[in-house]
Design an enzyme around this catalytic site. Structure first.
Site, mmCIF file in Angstrom:
data_model
loop_
_atom_site.group_PDB
_atom_site.id
_atom_site.type_symbol
_atom_site.label_atom_id
_atom_site.label_comp_id
_atom_site.label_asym_id
_atom_site.label_seq_id
_atom_site.Cartn_x
_atom_site.Cartn_y
_atom_site.Cartn_z
ATOM 1 N N GLU A 86 0.854 -1.179 0.000
ATOM 2 C CA GLU A 86 0.000 0.000 0.000
ATOM 3 C C GLU A 86 0.892 1.231 0.000
ATOM 4 O OE1 GLU A 86 -2.936 2.738 2.678
ATOM 5 O OE2 GLU A 86 -2.505 0.709 3.387
ATOM 6 N N HIS A 110 14.532 -3.951 3.349
ATOM 7 C CA HIS A 110 14.121 -4.048 1.955
ATOM 8 C C HIS A 110 12.853 -4.880 1.836
ATOM 9 C CE1 HIS A 110 16.737 -7.690 2.512
ATOM 10 N NE2 HIS A 110 15.703 -8.261 1.934
ATOM 11 N N GLU A 152 15.056 -6.525 -2.926
ATOM 12 C CA GLU A 152 15.924 -7.665 -3.210
ATOM 13 C C GLU A 152 15.210 -8.534 -4.239
ATOM 14 O OE1 GLU A 152 18.447 -11.202 -0.934
ATOM 15 O OE2 GLU A 152 16.712 -10.293 0.080
#
Length: 341
Positions: free
Chosen positions: A133, A151, A199
């Site tokens: 979101e 990440h 990643e």
């Protein structure tokens, strides 16, 4: 206690937290002004030990004791729903996610009276897939990501092809494709327009491409215990990397190859991180927010939003902070399903 600068380990970079704009989301379904992140403490330590924990257990009106609470938590139908964070240009970020990362725009809404817009993106319907979101607060074009957020992880068939697409679209590649340190999985790292790291993992035919949210913690064993007991997650795997001075633990509600997971990272010797004001929280589904709040309190969660319906939409939620100050919002499963109708 002064935050320690992270000088080693898994991508740890310390930076000062900036003020948070007044308009921010409590969770995906709340009005932007429902909570002010800056009012919440950035660093917390659990006091769920000894007499304090015993008092909370005795005070519980729902469960006879800790064992009963743990058993209920394991039976509760929970899953990671979405992760919430703030961006400076919503349309630009949507374009990057759809064209470079292959996500779909699932829904978008503008709330002019509250001066914010948000968009939900992912790789499948929200009723069965994890999503992001994105929140845009009017007039705010930059946020401080801080040093605690790590990440997001995305599983793809071919890491090299994904990286080349990102590069061709003008995206930033921060780590070229290659085996992960200490392992064989091929990975790469890219950044979105706001500096959030992704990643990219080689994971062919995965049913849940949006597969990880990585957060740094100051005490890994404490964090694992909290997410197991308070949140009902499983420790899926744990890996120590002494050569690179960090340890990771994968936590979730199902097998890692089929579900999104929370990746907790401990960098040796680093006990605190700056949270910044960009990353907000993870939303988790539950069958009963009231019982969930009881369990969370028993096992050290700081409830920052007591369970109950949100004004205007009646979706029942409760919100908590973990021992490191990371926020999670538990959302009633039936109410969330109604939102998606």
């Amino acid at each position: 206690m002064r935050a320690l600068r992270a000088t080693a380990g898994r991508g740890a970079v310390a930076c000062a937290a900036a003020p948070v704009p007044r308009r921010s989301l409590l969770l995906s379904t709340a009005a932007a002004g429902a909570a002010v992140q800056s009012e919440l403490p950035l660093r917390l330590t659990t006091n769920a030990t000894g007499a304090a924990a015993a008092a909370r257990i005795r005070a519980s009106a729902t469960f006879a004791g800790a064992d009963e609470a743990l058993a209920w938590g394991k039976k509760d139908n929970r899953r990671l729903l979405h992760v919430v964070y703030r961006v400076g240009d919503l349309d630009k970020t949507i374009k990057f996610y759809t064209e470079c990362l292959g996500m779909k725009l699932l829904r978008k809404r503008d709330i002019p009276e509250e001066k914010y817009s948000n968009a939900f993106l992912g790789y499948g319907p929200e009723d069965s897939n994890f999503a992001v979101e994105l929140t845009y607060n009017y007039g705010v074009d930059k946020y401080d990501i801080g040093s605690g957020f790590g990440h997001f992880g995305i599983g793809v068939d071919d890491v090299a092809k994904t990286v080349e697409l990102v590069r061709a679209k003008g995206g930033k590649v921060t780590r070229e494709p290659g085996p992960v340190k200490g392992g064989k999985t091929v990975i790469a790292f890219v950044e979105d327009p706001d500096g959030y790291k992704f990643e990219i993992l080689e994971r062919p035919s995965t049913p849940e491409p949006l597969c990880q949210v990585m957060l740094r913690v100051g005490d890994l064993d404490r964090a694992i215990s909290f997410y197991e007991k308070a949140c009902g997650m499983e420790l899926l795997r744990k890996r120590d990397n002494p050569e690179y001075k960090y340890t990771v633990a994968m936590m979730g509600y199902g097998p890692e190859e089929k579900n999104a997971v929370l990746e907790l990272t401990y960098n040796y010797g680093v006990t605190e991180y700056e949270k910044g004001n960009a990353y907000a929280q993870i939303a988790i589904g539950t069958d009963d927010v009231y019982k969930t709040a009881e369990v969370l309190k028993m096992f050290g969660g700081q409830v920052v939003r007591e369970p109950g319906p949100l004004p205007g939409i009646n979706t029942k939620i409760t919100a908590i902070l973990d021992p490191d100050g990371w926020k999670s919002v538990f959302v009633d499963n039936i109410d969330f399903a109604k939102e998606l109708e």
